[in-house]
Design a protein around this motif. Sequence first.
Motif, short mmCIF file in Angstrom:
data_model
loop_
_atom_site.label_atom_id
_atom_site.label_comp_id
_atom_site.label_asym_id
_atom_site.label_seq_id
_atom_site.Cartn_x
_atom_site.Cartn_y
_atom_site.Cartn_z
N LEU A 170 -1.60 55.37 -36.63
CA LEU A 170 -1.64 56.20 -37.83
C LEU A 170 -1.87 55.38 -39.09
CD1 LEU A 170 1.26 58.75 -37.17
CD2 LEU A 170 -1.19 59.26 -37.27
N LEU A 171 -1.38 54.13 -39.10
CA LEU A 171 -1.53 53.26 -40.26
C LEU A 171 -2.75 52.36 -40.13
CD1 LEU A 171 2.19 52.21 -40.82
CD2 LEU A 171 0.92 53.96 -42.05
N ALA A 172 -3.00 51.86 -38.92
CA ALA A 172 -4.09 50.90 -38.70
C ALA A 172 -5.45 51.49 -39.04
CB ALA A 172 -4.07 50.41 -37.26
N ASN A 173 -5.61 52.80 -38.86
CA ASN A 173 -6.91 53.45 -39.10
C ASN A 173 -7.04 54.07 -40.48
OD1 ASN A 173 -7.68 52.84 -36.43
ND2 ASN A 173 -6.61 54.64 -35.65
N GLN A 174 -6.03 53.89 -41.31
CA GLN A 174 -6.12 54.45 -42.65
C GLN A 174 -7.11 53.66 -43.50
OE1 GLN A 174 -2.62 55.15 -44.90
NE2 GLN A 174 -1.91 56.83 -43.64
N GLN A 175 -7.88 54.38 -44.31
CA GLN A 175 -8.94 53.76 -45.10
C GLN A 175 -8.40 52.72 -46.08
OE1 GLN A 175 -11.41 56.63 -47.05
NE2 GLN A 175 -13.02 55.17 -47.53
N LEU A 176 -7.22 52.95 -46.63
CA LEU A 176 -6.65 52.04 -47.60
C LEU A 176 -6.12 50.76 -46.95
CD1 LEU A 176 -5.72 51.50 -50.54
CD2 LEU A 176 -3.56 52.67 -49.96
N LEU A 177 -5.46 50.91 -45.78
CA LEU A 177 -4.78 49.77 -45.16
C LEU A 177 -5.68 48.96 -44.21
CD1 LEU A 177 -1.34 51.43 -44.33
CD2 LEU A 177 -1.83 49.82 -46.17
N SER A 178 -6.66 49.61 -43.61
CA SER A 178 -7.50 48.95 -42.61
C SER A 178 -8.15 47.66 -43.11
CB SER A 178 -8.57 49.92 -42.10
OG SER A 178 -9.34 49.31 -41.09
N PRO A 179 -8.73 47.63 -44.33
CA PRO A 179 -9.33 46.37 -44.83
C PRO A 179 -8.29 45.26 -45.02
CG PRO A 179 -10.10 48.25 -46.13
CD PRO A 179 -8.97 48.74 -45.27
N ILE A 180 -7.07 45.64 -45.39
CA ILE A 180 -6.00 44.64 -45.58
C ILE A 180 -5.64 44.01 -44.23
CG2 ILE A 180 -3.62 44.28 -46.33
CD1 ILE A 180 -3.98 46.67 -48.23
N PHE A 181 -5.50 44.87 -43.21
CA PHE A 181 -5.17 44.36 -41.88
C PHE A 181 -6.29 43.46 -41.35
CE2 PHE A 181 -2.60 48.51 -41.23
CZ PHE A 181 -1.51 47.94 -41.88
N THR A 182 -7.54 43.87 -41.58
CA THR A 182 -8.69 43.08 -41.12
C THR A 182 -8.72 41.72 -41.80
OG1 THR A 182 -9.96 45.11 -40.74
CG2 THR A 182 -11.20 43.05 -40.88
N ALA A 183 -8.48 41.71 -43.11
CA ALA A 183 -8.47 40.45 -43.87
C ALA A 183 -7.36 39.53 -43.37
CB ALA A 183 -8.30 40.74 -45.35
N TYR A 184 -6.19 40.10 -43.08
CA TYR A 184 -5.06 39.32 -42.58
C TYR A 184 -5.43 38.62 -41.27
CZ TYR A 184 -0.37 38.31 -40.72
OH TYR A 184 0.73 37.70 -40.18
N GLN A 185 -6.01 39.36 -40.35
CA GLN A 185 -6.35 38.79 -39.05
C GLN A 185 -7.53 37.83 -39.12
OE1 GLN A 185 -6.63 42.49 -36.67
NE2 GLN A 185 -4.84 41.75 -35.58
N THR A 186 -8.37 37.99 -40.15
CA THR A 186 -9.55 37.14 -40.29
C THR A 186 -9.23 35.83 -41.00
OG1 THR A 186 -10.96 39.10 -40.41
CG2 THR A 186 -11.91 37.01 -41.16
N TYR A 187 -8.45 35.89 -42.07
CA TYR A 187 -8.28 34.73 -42.94
C TYR A 187 -6.95 33.99 -42.77
CZ TYR A 187 -12.37 36.70 -45.21
OH TYR A 187 -13.62 37.19 -45.45
N VAL A 188 -5.93 34.64 -42.24
CA VAL A 188 -4.65 33.95 -42.04
C VAL A 188 -4.71 33.15 -40.74
CG1 VAL A 188 -2.17 34.24 -41.66
CG2 VAL A 188 -3.35 35.69 -43.32
N PRO A 189 -4.50 31.84 -40.78
CA PRO A 189 -4.57 31.02 -39.55
C PRO A 189 -3.65 31.56 -38.45
CG PRO A 189 -4.41 29.63 -41.51
CD PRO A 189 -4.20 31.04 -41.98
N LEU A 190 -4.18 31.60 -37.24
CA LEU A 190 -3.46 32.00 -36.02
C LEU A 190 -3.13 33.50 -35.96
CD1 LEU A 190 -0.92 29.03 -35.71
CD2 LEU A 190 -3.15 29.24 -34.64
#
Length: 454
Positions: free
Chosen positions: A400-420
């Motif tokens: 319900l949260l992962a697919n929200q338009q507001l939060l999805s880019p934040i989650f993607t950025a976290y997994q992309t740019y935060v090491p490990l």
Amino acid sequence: MKQTVLTRMKSRIVLASLLFGLFFGAGNLIFPVNIGQLSGSNIAQSSFGFILTAVGLASLGVIVCGRSKADSLEDMLQPYGRRYARMFTILLLLTIGPMFALPRTATVPYEVAIKALMPQANHQLGMFVYSFLFFGGALLIAIKPSKIEVWVAKIINPLFLIFLAVFFIMFMINPLGSASNTLPSGTYETSAFLTGFQMGYQTMDVLAALSFGFVIVQSTKENHPESQSSLVKDVVYASLISGGAMIFIYTMLLLIGSSSLNVLPVASNGGIALGQLFHYYFGSAGLIFFGITITFACITTAVGLITSCARYFSSIIPKVSYELMAVVIASAGFLVSNVGLEAIIQLSIPVLNFIYPLAIMHVIVGLAFAKLLDKKRVINVMLGIMIVVAIFETMMQLPLLANQQLLSPIFTAYQTYVPLASIGLGWLNFMITGLCIGYWLQNISNRNTRPNIT
């Protein structure tokens, strides 16, 4: 003197057998086979990653319990605050107990073995009967804690190892072919080590270590009430022996899974693959053999989980005896197991994402930074940051949260740019940051409170 040394070594081997029996459940049996099948020729990299988390972290967790001089997980976590220590302990025990891991000890053997044996049966009724008998047997052993070492370490676990040894001998006599001939699948093709490393979390053994560690501590105290240093040595030896046995078994299962691709297709999960392999070597009787083997593996874990939960909850609810609490825990496991394996797994994912970083943090701090436990500001800052990060990582796993338009880019950025972060270890950066900030604030506070001598 020689007799004393032999007696001590025998005692440590029995402790190691108890620890192994408590740890080694269905997941430990089926995950390596699945990883082996998906790894193919990249089996060496994925094996190293899987063993590092599934065995390494779990063994360190047990050692932390032994070194802590505490009698329970809640006692060990007191430096983090009494309220936090109690809430974390309750959440951990509910997670590995009646909510998720305990019910899974019955659902997994039924799903991967009994269903295959009786495909046309009424499985709703079958699961009810099997889980009733399973938890009834586990409860009979767990109801008398003084007998657990005998039942788990000296009877059931050796029987399980004998059954597994027969399977391994058949594999060595009649090998399935070279693992180097098989092709890796999915992420095992490009990042076998990291995928195997992440899969090691699925065993939930780090969480179990923080509970089973104190079962071993109590067993050592009851049977050998000696000095703290002797107790720690016994726990360390038991962890190393148990860990060594698990590494050997994991290596064999991983190799069997990888080489099985020469004769079998990739199965949808490790349980199905293992059932097919038992059938390959032992014919139609192989599924019965497999069912008995996996039930032995699971019932020892169920005994350990019932015992750990009942001991703790009866201690914080004095009006409820250990025996009554054991009945309650086993009954809860029985009821939840009939919800079904898929539902249990799906419901457990968010909880595991919250509690796992905190559990590993406690292991790391207990081993490498134990002296900081006396520095309240350091611990409070690190813990506060870690709780926020754990909540954030849990949110990423909620559809319900992962697919929200507001939060999805934040989650993607976290997994992309935060090491490990891509392998679920992004929190490690924040733990180190929390330690540094807390230590810095502690030094500032110490300077400000130091008397000014002129």
